[in-house]
Scaffold this active site. Structure first.
Site, PDB file in Angstrom:
ATOM      1  CD  GLU A  58      40.018  42.112  47.153  1.00  0.00           C
ATOM      2  OE1 GLU A  58      39.051  41.874  46.406  1.00  0.00           O
ATOM      3  OE2 GLU A  58      40.907  41.259  47.390  1.00  0.00           O
ATOM      4  CB  CYS A  84      36.343  36.688  48.693  1.00  0.00           C
ATOM      5  SG  CYS A  84      37.242  37.347  50.109  1.00  0.00           S
ATOM      6  CB  CYS A  87      38.196  40.990  50.281  1.00  0.00           C
ATOM      7  SG  CYS A  87      39.674  39.991  50.602  1.00  0.00           S
TER       8      CYS A  87
END
Length: 148
Positions: A58, A84, A87
């Site tokens: 990302e 995550c 991101c």
């Protein structure tokens, strides 16, 4: 899935494609920062059970868009794995409106942050690993002459 195959960290191959109005704006995969060694060359750099040598897919897709001056506001992020926490916050701040993912990710608040930010989340089944391209069924295609 194809973008994820470029990943250079053996712990997870992840890809992210940013799309708006059926146009690919940027792509990313998890890999080391420019001009630094990659995990598949020198090994992973593990801190608290995470490889910190790599940027996530990302982040790399956002950086690619930024380097080329491309706004991703209102776009869709197609990601192999749920983001995550970090991101997800970066994608939200950049203005994405939708996330499409194929699998989950451990220890993340991404779903919470996406939902609270009004980001649509679509979970899809993992696509097949094999690309089927039947040249015979496309009337405008023809085989190349390998002897040329």
């Amino acid at each position: 899935m194809l973008a994820s195959e470029r990943s250079t960290c053996p712990r997870m191959h992840c890809g992210c494609i940013l799309v708006k109005d059926r146009f690919v704006l940027a792509t990313g995969y998890n890999g080391s920062i420019p001009h630094q060694p990659h995990c598949d060359e020198v090994g992973c750099l593990i801190v608290e059970n995470h490889c910190v040598r790599t940027n996530h897919a990302e982040i790399n897709s956002l950086v690619q868009a930024a380097v080329h001056g491309i706004s991703i506001k209102g776009s869709t992020a197609y990601i192999t794995n749920m983001s995550c926490t970090t991101c997800s916050k970066a994608l939200i701040a950049a203005g994405i409106k939708r996330v499409v993912v194929f699998s989950d990710f451990h220890d993340t608040l991404a779903t919470k942050f996406y939902t609270e930010s009004g980001i649509e989340i679509t979970k899809m089944d993992m696509p097949e690993r094999e690309i089927k391209y039947d040249l015979k069924s496309y009337i405008s295609a023809k085989k190349t002459d390998k002897s040329m």
